[in-house]
Structure formats: C-alpha cells, structure tokens
Write an enzyme that holds these catalytic residues in place. Structure first.
Site, PDB file in Angstrom:
ATOM      1  N   LEU A 103      11.024 -20.293  -4.504  1.00 24.68           N
ATOM      2  CA  LEU A 103      10.065 -19.350  -3.904  1.00 24.68           C
ATOM      3  C   LEU A 103       8.701 -19.547  -4.539  1.00 24.68           C
ATOM      4  CD1 LEU A 103       9.514 -16.805  -2.115  1.00 24.68           C
ATOM      5  CD2 LEU A 103      10.040 -15.424  -4.128  1.00 24.68           C
ATOM      6  N   ASP A 143       0.831  -1.203   0.000  1.00 23.15           N
ATOM      7  CA  ASP A 143       0.000   0.000   0.000  1.00 23.15           C
ATOM      8  C   ASP A 143       0.869   1.259   0.000  1.00 23.15           C
ATOM      9  OD1 ASP A 143      -2.487   1.238  -0.054  1.00 23.15           O
ATOM     10  OD2 ASP A 143      -2.558   1.446   2.127  1.00 23.15           O
ATOM     11  N   HIS A 200       1.749   3.484  -9.078  1.00 27.12           N
ATOM     12  CA  HIS A 200       1.554   2.045  -9.347  1.00 27.12           C
ATOM     13  C   HIS A 200       2.699   1.502 -10.196  1.00 27.12           C
ATOM     14  CE1 HIS A 200      -2.215   2.305  -7.385  1.00 27.12           C
ATOM     15  NE2 HIS A 200      -2.856   2.935  -8.343  1.00 27.12           N
TER      16      HIS A 200
HETATM   17  C1  IPE Z   1      -1.865   0.226  -3.235  1.00 29.50           C
HETATM   18  O1  IPE Z   1      -1.676   1.587  -3.275  1.00 29.50           O
HETATM   19  C2  IPE Z   1      -2.101  -0.372  -4.584  1.00 29.50           C
HETATM   20  C3  IPE Z   1      -3.454  -0.881  -4.787  1.00 29.50           C
HETATM   21  C4  IPE Z   1      -4.417  -0.809  -3.933  1.00 29.50           C
HETATM   22  C5  IPE Z   1      -3.723  -1.501  -6.042  1.00 29.50           C
HETATM   23  P1  IPE Z   1      -2.853   2.629  -3.165  1.00 29.50           P
HETATM   24  O2  IPE Z   1      -3.271   3.020  -4.536  1.00 29.50           O
HETATM   25  O3  IPE Z   1      -3.958   2.114  -2.312  1.00 29.50           O
HETATM   26  O4  IPE Z   1      -2.093   3.812  -2.451  1.00 29.50           O
HETATM   27  P2  IPE Z   1      -2.643   4.815  -1.357  1.00 29.50           P
HETATM   28  O5  IPE Z   1      -3.225   4.008  -0.254  1.00 29.50           O
HETATM   29  O6  IPE Z   1      -3.682   5.665  -2.031  1.00 29.50           O
HETATM   30  O7  IPE Z   1      -1.437   5.584  -0.952  1.00 29.50           O
HETATM   31  C1  IPE Z   2      -5.500  -2.850   0.061  1.00 33.28           C
HETATM   32  O1  IPE Z   2      -5.232  -1.504  -0.082  1.00 33.28           O
HETATM   33  C2  IPE Z   2      -5.407  -3.537  -1.250  1.00 33.28           C
HETATM   34  C3  IPE Z   2      -4.090  -3.571  -1.850  1.00 33.28           C
HETATM   35  C4  IPE Z   2      -2.979  -3.088  -1.355  1.00 33.28           C
HETATM   36  C5  IPE Z   2      -4.015  -4.221  -3.112  1.00 33.28           C
HETATM   37  P1  IPE Z   2      -6.362  -0.403  -0.204  1.00 33.28           P
HETATM   38  O2  IPE Z   2      -5.657   0.874  -0.343  1.00 33.28           O
HETATM   39  O3  IPE Z   2      -7.336  -0.770  -1.255  1.00 33.28           O
HETATM   40  O4  IPE Z   2      -7.090  -0.530   1.205  1.00 33.28           O
HETATM   41  P2  IPE Z   2      -7.987   0.504   1.997  1.00 33.28           P
HETATM   42  O5  IPE Z   2      -9.079   0.943   1.067  1.00 33.28           O
HETATM   43  O6  IPE Z   2      -7.104   1.642   2.388  1.00 33.28           O
HETATM   44  O7  IPE Z   2      -8.484  -0.262   3.192  1.00 33.28           O
HETATM   45 MG    MG Z   3      -4.287   2.281  -0.334  1.00 31.30          MG
END
Ligand code: IPE
Ligand code: IPE
Ligand code: MG
Length: 244
Positions: free
Chosen positions: A124, A13, A30
């Site tokens: 792995l 995340d 991403h």
């Molecule tokens: C995690 O990064 C990637 C996915 C959920 C696919 P986020 O896109 O959720 O990044 P933040 O939480 O907005 O920083």
């Molecule tokens: C969880 O992250 C999913 C991934 C990292 C792929 P999100 O960014 O979607 O989660 P929430 O919405 O903050 O809980």
């Molecule tokens: Mg996120």
C-alpha cells in the site's frame, strides 16, 4: 470483487463535530481520528486499494487557533513515530505530500525518517497530505515549466515534483469525504478530474473498515465513462457501422 489497483483519497472531516456533539474539546476529536486512520490503512489492501491519500492538514488549516494547530502537528508526529514499525512490517510505504517549509524541523525529520524506513513497501502506498493545497501545487508546477504547453503526462510529473509526490501515482479513482460538508476544500483538484465522489455522513472518528468497504462497493456500481459511451453501446451496431 475486482482486485484493481485503486487509488482512494479521503478528506478526513468531522473530528470537530464528533467532539462537539459530546461536549468535548475539538482536540479529542482529532485524537480519536487517528484511530480511524489505522482502521482504513488496515482495511485497504483487501479492498483492492493500492494507493490511499489522506487529507490530514490543509494549507488553509493554519487559520485555526494556534493551540488546535499545535495539537494536530503533535498528533502527526506521534502517529508517524508510532506507526512506522507496523507500516514496515505490513509493506506500507508512507509518504507525505504538501509543503514542508512551514513544518517544524522535528516533524520534517520524522517525516523523512518514516519515508526512508518504509520506502520498500509494495502493498500500500499511503500518502498523507500535510500543509497541502492543490491550487498551490498546480501553480508551483506551472512555475517549474518552461516552453510550450506541456502534455498532461508531462504536467503530472511537474505536479509530483511540486508537492513531494511520486510521478508514478495514478489519478484518484474514488474520493471520499466524511463529515457534514460536500466540497473539495482544495484537495487533489487535478488528480480527481474523473474521480467518483462519495460523501459519507459518518464523522471521521467513527469511520470504520466496513465503511470504507461500503464506499468501495458503491464505487464498483458506478459507471465510469471518461467522456466516452457505456461499453455496451461501444460494442453495439454503431461501432460495427463505423468499422465497415
Ligand atoms: C478534520 O476535522 C480535521 C482537520 C481539518 C485537520 P475538522 O476539525 O475540520 O472537523 P469539523 O469539520 O469541524 O467537524
Ligand atoms: C479539509 O477540511 C481539510 C482536512 C480534512 C484536512 P476543512 O474542515 O478544513 O474544510 P472546510 O474548511 O470545511 O472547507
Ligand atoms: Mg472540517
């Protein structure tokens, strides 16, 4: 360091924040996140990690804007195609857990090809969770079952079948979540029953092999009990008394 067969799971995340902090579109975060995936995969074997489960896209992530979802799906497909050769060479067995019926046929084909090409990998076990919801997997597993309450072992097998998993996958030892949140977001709820939880404030695109190493070191300092008492106590006078 102990060379155990560790199962580490990571909620990758913070891509959005990483990009937003720089005034960039989220898609750049991403894209940068794919580099961190490569780094942790490379670092895992020397850290004693034999199973690595990465949360790439949750079932609830379909709620995001269509353009962001499209970017993520394109990134998965590119990642699988670009990495399959290296995975094969390095003994990495790639598999994808989660639903497949909502993914594009092209992505499903790429997933199947990557899984087939790397099936012999023994160094792995790399699992990517895509369109994954732990609650949906648990309810799908429950629907596969008929009759009396199953044992945990029997249910583990059903759960694997419900999410394209392998019933031989052990429970999670260490769950890492990067970024700024401290929650599970519907990831591996059953499998993390006794997992050690570690929240790292590093945003996913900045996460390195050293960060993973530090997480594993912190894990080794934890005292896991599984409901019992510390080993020192178990070996002490109480046990002797009970044995007499
Ligand atoms: C995690 O990064 C990637 C996915 C959920 C696919 P986020 O896109 O959720 O990044 P933040 O939480 O907005 O920083
Ligand atoms: C969880 O992250 C999913 C991934 C990292 C792929 P999100 O960014 O979607 O989660 P929430 O919405 O903050 O809980
Ligand atoms: Mg996120």
């Amino acid at each position: 360091m102990d060379m155990e067969n560790l199962h580490v799971a990571i909620i990758m995340d913070g891509n959005g924040h990483w990009a937003e902090d720089r005034g960039w579109p989220r898609s750049r975060g991403h894209r940068a996140g794919a580099g961190a995936v490569r780094r942790v995969v490379e670092a895992s074997p020397r850290l004693g990690i034999t199973t690595l489960t990465l949360y790439a896209f949750s079932a609830d992530n379909w709620r995001r804007p269509a353009a962001e979802v499209a970017t993520l799906m394109a990134l998965f497909r590119n990642f699988l195609r670009a990495e399959v050769g290296a995975c094969r060479r390095e003994g990495v067995r790639l598999s994808v857990i989660g639903r497949r019926d909502r993914l594009s046929p092209a992505l499903v084909r790429t997933i199947e090809q990557a899984e087939a090409a790397t099936a012999a990998g023994r160094v792995l076990n790399l699992r990517l969770a895509v369109d994954y919801s732990s609650r949906d997997a648990i309810t799908a597993a429950a629907a596969l079952h008929q009759g009396a309450v199953p044992s945990r072992e029997a249910f583990r097998t059903l759960l694997a079948h419900a999410q394209h998993g392998d019933p031989g996958t052990p429970d999670v030892d260490l769950l890492v979540r990067t970024g700024r949140e401290q929650r599970l977001s519907d990831f591996l709820l059953w499998e993390c029953a006794y997992a050690e939880l570690l929240f790292s404030s590093v945003l996913w695109p900045d996460f390195t092999g050293e960060d993973l190493g530090a997480a594993v070191e912190a894990f080794h300092r934890r005292n896991r009990r599984f409901g019992s008492v510390p080993e020192a106590c178990a070996a002490g006078p109480e046990r002797e008394t009970a044995a007499r």
